[in-house]
Scaffold this motif. Sequence first.
Motif, PDB file in Angstrom:
ATOM      1  N   TRP A  36      10.878   5.183  -8.917  1.00  0.00           N
ATOM      2  CA  TRP A  36      10.247   4.421  -7.888  1.00  0.00           C
ATOM      3  C   TRP A  36       8.930   5.087  -7.896  1.00  0.00           C
ATOM      4  O   TRP A  36       8.140   4.114  -7.226  1.00  0.00           O
ATOM      5  N   PHE A  37       8.591   6.293  -8.388  1.00  0.00           N
ATOM      6  CA  PHE A  37       7.288   6.432  -8.353  1.00  0.00           C
ATOM      7  C   PHE A  37       6.412   5.672  -9.222  1.00  0.00           C
ATOM      8  O   PHE A  37       5.440   4.973  -8.905  1.00  0.00           O
ATOM      9  N   ILE A  38       6.839   5.243 -10.320  1.00  0.00           N
ATOM     10  CA  ILE A  38       6.209   4.362 -11.084  1.00  0.00           C
ATOM     11  C   ILE A  38       5.992   2.886 -10.728  1.00  0.00           C
ATOM     12  O   ILE A  38       5.194   2.102 -10.586  1.00  0.00           O
ATOM     13  N   ARG A  39       7.299   2.612 -10.122  1.00  0.00           N
ATOM     14  CA  ARG A  39       7.341   1.286  -9.472  1.00  0.00           C
ATOM     15  C   ARG A  39       6.217   0.946  -8.369  1.00  0.00           C
ATOM     16  O   ARG A  39       5.714  -0.404  -8.391  1.00  0.00           O
ATOM     17  N   LYS A  40       6.009   1.961  -7.655  1.00  0.00           N
ATOM     18  CA  LYS A  40       4.862   1.662  -6.675  1.00  0.00           C
ATOM     19  C   LYS A  40       3.620   1.619  -7.209  1.00  0.00           C
ATOM     20  O   LYS A  40       2.805   1.012  -6.554  1.00  0.00           O
ATOM     21  N   ILE A  41       3.361   2.198  -8.321  1.00  0.00           N
ATOM     22  CA  ILE A  41       2.048   1.899  -9.067  1.00  0.00           C
ATOM     23  C   ILE A  41       1.981   0.673  -9.828  1.00  0.00           C
ATOM     24  O   ILE A  41       0.933  -0.171  -9.706  1.00  0.00           O
ATOM     25  N   VAL A  42       2.939   0.340 -10.564  1.00  0.00           N
ATOM     26  CA  VAL A  42       2.783  -1.091 -11.313  1.00  0.00           C
ATOM     27  C   VAL A  42       3.484  -2.260 -10.917  1.00  0.00           C
ATOM     28  O   VAL A  42       3.240  -3.228 -11.223  1.00  0.00           O
ATOM     29  N   VAL A  43       4.261  -1.955  -9.705  1.00  0.00           N
ATOM     30  CA  VAL A  43       4.823  -3.065  -8.769  1.00  0.00           C
ATOM     31  C   VAL A  43       6.074  -3.929  -9.336  1.00  0.00           C
ATOM     32  O   VAL A  43       6.955  -3.872  -8.810  1.00  0.00           O
ATOM     33  N   HIS A  45       9.224  -4.960 -11.658  1.00  0.00           N
ATOM     34  CA  HIS A  45      10.350  -3.997 -12.161  1.00  0.00           C
ATOM     35  C   HIS A  45      10.353  -3.803 -13.623  1.00  0.00           C
ATOM     36  O   HIS A  45      10.410  -3.148 -14.224  1.00  0.00           O
ATOM     37  N   GLU A  46      10.138  -4.761 -14.333  1.00  0.00           N
ATOM     38  CA  GLU A  46      10.124  -5.136 -15.931  1.00  0.00           C
ATOM     39  C   GLU A  46       9.178  -4.088 -16.572  1.00  0.00           C
ATOM     40  O   GLU A  46       9.412  -3.184 -17.371  1.00  0.00           O
ATOM     41  N   ASP A  47       7.904  -4.144 -15.649  1.00  0.00           N
ATOM     42  CA  ASP A  47       6.767  -3.123 -16.222  1.00  0.00           C
ATOM     43  C   ASP A  47       7.398  -1.578 -15.747  1.00  0.00           C
ATOM     44  O   ASP A  47       7.024  -0.628 -16.617  1.00  0.00           O
ATOM     45  N   ALA A  48       7.818  -1.527 -14.640  1.00  0.00           N
ATOM     46  CA  ALA A  48       8.298  -0.032 -14.463  1.00  0.00           C
ATOM     47  C   ALA A  48       9.234   0.344 -15.174  1.00  0.00           C
ATOM     48  O   ALA A  48       9.205   1.439 -15.955  1.00  0.00           O
ATOM     49  N   ASP A  49      10.118  -0.492 -15.624  1.00  0.00           N
ATOM     50  CA  ASP A  49      11.229  -0.201 -16.715  1.00  0.00           C
ATOM     51  C   ASP A  49      10.518   0.219 -17.992  1.00  0.00           C
ATOM     52  O   ASP A  49      10.985   1.082 -18.512  1.00  0.00           O
ATOM     53  N   ASP A  50       9.416  -0.622 -18.516  1.00  0.00           N
ATOM     54  CA  ASP A  50       8.853  -0.227 -19.778  1.00  0.00           C
ATOM     55  C   ASP A  50       8.238   1.205 -19.743  1.00  0.00           C
ATOM     56  O   ASP A  50       8.123   2.016 -20.714  1.00  0.00           O
ATOM     57  N   GLN A 122       6.241  -3.996   5.943  1.00  0.00           N
ATOM     58  CA  GLN A 122       6.290  -3.555   4.738  1.00  0.00           C
ATOM     59  C   GLN A 122       5.583  -4.290   3.641  1.00  0.00           C
ATOM     60  O   GLN A 122       4.982  -3.569   2.958  1.00  0.00           O
ATOM     61  N   LEU A 123       5.416  -5.483   3.532  1.00  0.00           N
ATOM     62  CA  LEU A 123       4.729  -6.450   2.810  1.00  0.00           C
ATOM     63  C   LEU A 123       3.572  -5.988   2.940  1.00  0.00           C
ATOM     64  O   LEU A 123       2.727  -5.963   2.015  1.00  0.00           O
ATOM     65  N   GLN A 124       3.022  -6.137   4.096  1.00  0.00           N
ATOM     66  CA  GLN A 124       1.591  -5.738   4.436  1.00  0.00           C
ATOM     67  C   GLN A 124       1.233  -4.350   4.097  1.00  0.00           C
ATOM     68  O   GLN A 124      -0.039  -4.267   3.549  1.00  0.00           O
ATOM     69  N   LEU A 125       2.506  -3.487   4.026  1.00  0.00           N
ATOM     70  CA  LEU A 125       1.742  -2.015   3.764  1.00  0.00           C
ATOM     71  C   LEU A 125       1.457  -2.110   2.475  1.00  0.00           C
ATOM     72  O   LEU A 125       0.686  -1.249   1.841  1.00  0.00           O
ATOM     73  N   GLN A 126       2.468  -2.907   1.594  1.00  0.00           N
ATOM     74  CA  GLN A 126       2.239  -2.652   0.274  1.00  0.00           C
ATOM     75  C   GLN A 126       0.881  -3.461  -0.504  1.00  0.00           C
ATOM     76  O   GLN A 126       0.414  -2.996  -1.200  1.00  0.00           O
ATOM     77  N   PHE A 145       5.235   8.553   0.254  1.00  0.00           N
ATOM     78  CA  PHE A 145       6.583   8.160  -0.033  1.00  0.00           C
ATOM     79  C   PHE A 145       7.224   9.137  -0.594  1.00  0.00           C
ATOM     80  O   PHE A 145       8.307   9.650  -0.460  1.00  0.00           O
ATOM     81  N   GLU A 146       6.661  10.017  -1.554  1.00  0.00           N
ATOM     82  CA  GLU A 146       7.379  11.253  -2.280  1.00  0.00           C
ATOM     83  C   GLU A 146       7.389  12.307  -1.601  1.00  0.00           C
ATOM     84  O   GLU A 146       7.919  13.363  -1.634  1.00  0.00           O
ATOM     85  N   GLU A 147       6.373  12.382  -0.506  1.00  0.00           N
ATOM     86  CA  GLU A 147       6.259  13.643   0.407  1.00  0.00           C
ATOM     87  C   GLU A 147       5.923  15.009  -0.166  1.00  0.00           C
ATOM     88  O   GLU A 147       6.612  15.778  -0.171  1.00  0.00           O
ATOM     89  N   MET A 148       5.081  14.756  -1.404  1.00  0.00           N
ATOM     90  CA  MET A 148       4.834  15.725  -2.244  1.00  0.00           C
ATOM     91  C   MET A 148       3.637  16.507  -1.609  1.00  0.00           C
ATOM     92  O   MET A 148       2.941  16.365  -0.488  1.00  0.00           O
ATOM     93  N   LYS A 149       3.821  18.057  -1.727  1.00  0.00           N
ATOM     94  CA  LYS A 149       2.682  19.133  -1.181  1.00  0.00           C
ATOM     95  C   LYS A 149       1.510  18.731  -2.143  1.00  0.00           C
ATOM     96  O   LYS A 149       1.334  18.650  -3.152  1.00  0.00           O
TER      97      LYS A 149
END
Lengths: 184, 143
Positions: A36-43, A45-50, A122-126, A145-149
Amino acid sequence: MNEYSDERLLEMFRDESRKYKGFSALVEQYKVRLYWFIRKIVVVHEDADDVLQNTFEKAWKGLSGFRQESALSTWLYRIATNEAVSFLNQKRHKGFELLDNPESVLSATVQDDAYFSGDQIQLQLQKAILNLPEKQRIVFNMKYFEEMKYEEMSAILNTSVGALKASYHHAVNKIKEHFERISI
Amino acid sequence: MTNEEFINSLPKGNPFTTPEGYFDNLTNSVMSRIEKEGKPVFRMSHYFRYVAAASCIAFVVAAGILLTNHRSNIPVIQTSDENAAYWAYNLDKTALMAAVLEIEIPEIGMEIRYTDEQNREIISFLEEQNISIENIVQNMNEE
């Protein structure tokens, strides 16, 4: 599924007879959040999988040299970030859509993505996120999204906490402006 | 509205989805790829890779000339690097070994001669694959 500690995963990996089992447990444990972290960067699915597959492959090759100077998750996120960013750079170099602003292409992609089920907000946010400069986008995703420190983000991105706070602040401002512009 | 109020008003849910069963198969998919990567492969020099494509053309021309002339004895091709690269990519292990031993290659009825350096590279590859020279020769004799 059992959740293993970093220590336990590394112990299994370092034992030659349980190396594959240990790494398989690591993949099982981290695959969803890294995806999910990668998917939000590359958008896409197939790219995120790679990118995710490449991330785990790099982790497999590098894990024996992992010195535990950071948490295992930090190390994995760092690989994932580097892989995702270099994937996007490669796309740019390959003349991806031949546009100066690949973020706008990603933003348009979201709308047509078969694996996007969000509502209009959500679409507009993305779209707003994808129009941010790359670093701000990654920082925003990590924080929001990840709520990281900030300290963990700092270790992953090798950037000071102050600079990360500034990036996040700028990102929020730009997203807010986007929503004001479209008046949702 | 402050930035904090604004950001808190936004939906935090995940709007993306994945194909059905994607995560169920992911670990196996990653592990298969890693296991596959871990197997020994025949790595040729960069030079060989560059000339692999050109080698196809070179071989077709050479084979065409030899077959057209149709001599009764087994035709012999003294390999250039281009041909060596072609054969290394396209022949199976038996044929590779046959080429190294300078005997007729069953698939094409031709003999291919490699240079010593090419031979060493091929033999090293075959050894990594635990392929016994004696067995191959014996099998070929039986055929």
